[in-house]
Design an enzyme around this catalytic site. Structure first.
Site, PDB file in Angstrom:
ATOM      1  N   GLU A  63      43.835  35.595  11.939  1.00  0.00           N
ATOM      2  CA  GLU A  63      44.302  34.923  13.161  1.00  0.00           C
ATOM      3  C   GLU A  63      44.492  35.937  14.287  1.00  0.00           C
ATOM      4  O   GLU A  63      44.447  37.149  14.065  1.00  0.00           O
ATOM      5  CB  GLU A  63      45.648  34.233  12.881  1.00  0.00           C
ATOM      6  CG  GLU A  63      46.754  35.238  12.518  1.00  0.00           C
ATOM      7  CD  GLU A  63      48.106  34.611  12.245  1.00  0.00           C
ATOM      8  OE1 GLU A  63      48.178  33.439  11.835  1.00  0.00           O
ATOM      9  OE2 GLU A  63      49.117  35.321  12.447  1.00  0.00           O
ATOM     10  N   HIS A  65      46.785  35.995  18.357  1.00  0.00           N
ATOM     11  CA  HIS A  65      47.722  35.287  19.240  1.00  0.00           C
ATOM     12  C   HIS A  65      48.197  36.252  20.314  1.00  0.00           C
ATOM     13  O   HIS A  65      47.982  37.462  20.200  1.00  0.00           O
ATOM     14  CB  HIS A  65      48.903  34.716  18.446  1.00  0.00           C
ATOM     15  CG  HIS A  65      49.325  35.563  17.278  1.00  0.00           C
ATOM     16  ND1 HIS A  65      49.872  36.811  17.449  1.00  0.00           N
ATOM     17  CD2 HIS A  65      49.228  35.375  15.936  1.00  0.00           C
ATOM     18  CE1 HIS A  65      50.123  37.340  16.241  1.00  0.00           C
ATOM     19  NE2 HIS A  65      49.720  36.494  15.308  1.00  0.00           N
ATOM     20  N   HIS A  69      52.959  41.874  16.703  1.00  0.00           N
ATOM     21  CA  HIS A  69      53.721  41.999  15.462  1.00  0.00           C
ATOM     22  C   HIS A  69      54.073  43.476  15.250  1.00  0.00           C
ATOM     23  O   HIS A  69      53.246  44.349  15.505  1.00  0.00           O
ATOM     24  CB  HIS A  69      52.883  41.616  14.239  1.00  0.00           C
ATOM     25  CG  HIS A  69      52.570  40.168  14.074  1.00  0.00           C
ATOM     26  ND1 HIS A  69      53.496  39.173  14.157  1.00  0.00           N
ATOM     27  CD2 HIS A  69      51.403  39.560  13.766  1.00  0.00           C
ATOM     28  CE1 HIS A  69      52.906  38.013  13.914  1.00  0.00           C
ATOM     29  NE2 HIS A  69      51.634  38.215  13.685  1.00  0.00           N
ATOM     30  N   HIS A 103      43.734  39.766  12.937  1.00  0.00           N
ATOM     31  CA  HIS A 103      44.405  40.504  11.859  1.00  0.00           C
ATOM     32  C   HIS A 103      44.497  39.666  10.597  1.00  0.00           C
ATOM     33  O   HIS A 103      44.558  38.435  10.651  1.00  0.00           O
ATOM     34  CB  HIS A 103      45.783  41.000  12.295  1.00  0.00           C
ATOM     35  CG  HIS A 103      46.706  39.940  12.828  1.00  0.00           C
ATOM     36  ND1 HIS A 103      46.604  39.443  14.095  1.00  0.00           N
ATOM     37  CD2 HIS A 103      47.737  39.267  12.242  1.00  0.00           C
ATOM     38  CE1 HIS A 103      47.536  38.528  14.282  1.00  0.00           C
ATOM     39  NE2 HIS A 103      48.240  38.383  13.174  1.00  0.00           N
ATOM     40  N   CYS A 117      58.035  41.821   9.040  1.00  0.00           N
ATOM     41  CA  CYS A 117      57.286  41.548  10.269  1.00  0.00           C
ATOM     42  C   CYS A 117      58.265  41.076  11.335  1.00  0.00           C
ATOM     43  O   CYS A 117      58.944  40.064  11.153  1.00  0.00           O
ATOM     44  CB  CYS A 117      56.218  40.484  10.025  1.00  0.00           C
ATOM     45  SG  CYS A 117      55.298  40.053  11.522  1.00  0.00           S
TER      46      CYS A 117
HETATM   47 MN    MN Z   1      49.918  36.944  13.094  1.00  0.00          MN
END
Ligand code: MN
Length: 149
Positions: A63, A65, A69, A103, A117
């Site tokens: 994914e 975004h 992270h 990732h 995370c």
């Molecule tokens: Mn992610």
């Protein structure tokens, strides 16, 4: 989660009173054998700290975004795809995932891969790769082998 000053670590990477959650809603995105625990969330801190664990043979969603992270490997070894590169990961390694970079995490060997995370509490929804994105990722042989699709 009610606020307790100390939550003892118990065996198998569980923390006292912290619920073991599904990684994501089943069917919402491709993934295999991932669990999630929310360790910290507080309205006065605009972030969440989660612990994810991927079982051997499992994988997190491929994914991207807008939000970033911050990841710290707590358990095991594995590999992470970041953009067009696959990186080896060992326990205690730090991983920075910038916004809009593809990732995915996979454990190595027979042991789970567990990681902290940190993420924005308010965040955009992950995007999944379309056919064009996958074709672009697969240009790199190591990435094609890693994503396996
Ligand atoms: Mn992610």
């Amino acid at each position: 989660m009610s606020v307790k000053p100390v939550r003892p670590f118990s065996s198998n990477f569980r923390w006292d009173g912290v619920e073991l959650l599904r990684y994501k809603e089943e069917g919402s995105a491709p993934f295999r054998d991932v669990t999630r625990q929310v360790l910290f969330e507080d309205p006065s801190i605009a972030a969440q700290l989660r612990y994810f664990e991927v079982s051997p043979g499992g994988y997190s969603t491929l994914e991207r975004h807008q939000h970033a992270h911050a990841v710290l490997i707590l358990r095991g070894r594995g590999r992470v795809l970041l953009g067009d590169t696959v990186h080896e990961l060992n326990t205690n390694d730090l991983v920075s995932i910038p916004g809009m970079v593809w990732h995915q995490f996979r454990p190595s060997g027979d042991a789970p891969l567990g990681f902290l995370c940190m993420v924005n509490a308010d965040r955009d929804k992950p995007q999944l790769p379309g056919a064009d994105d996958l074709a672009e990722l697969r240009i790199h042989p190591a990435v094609a082998a890693f994503i396996g699709i």
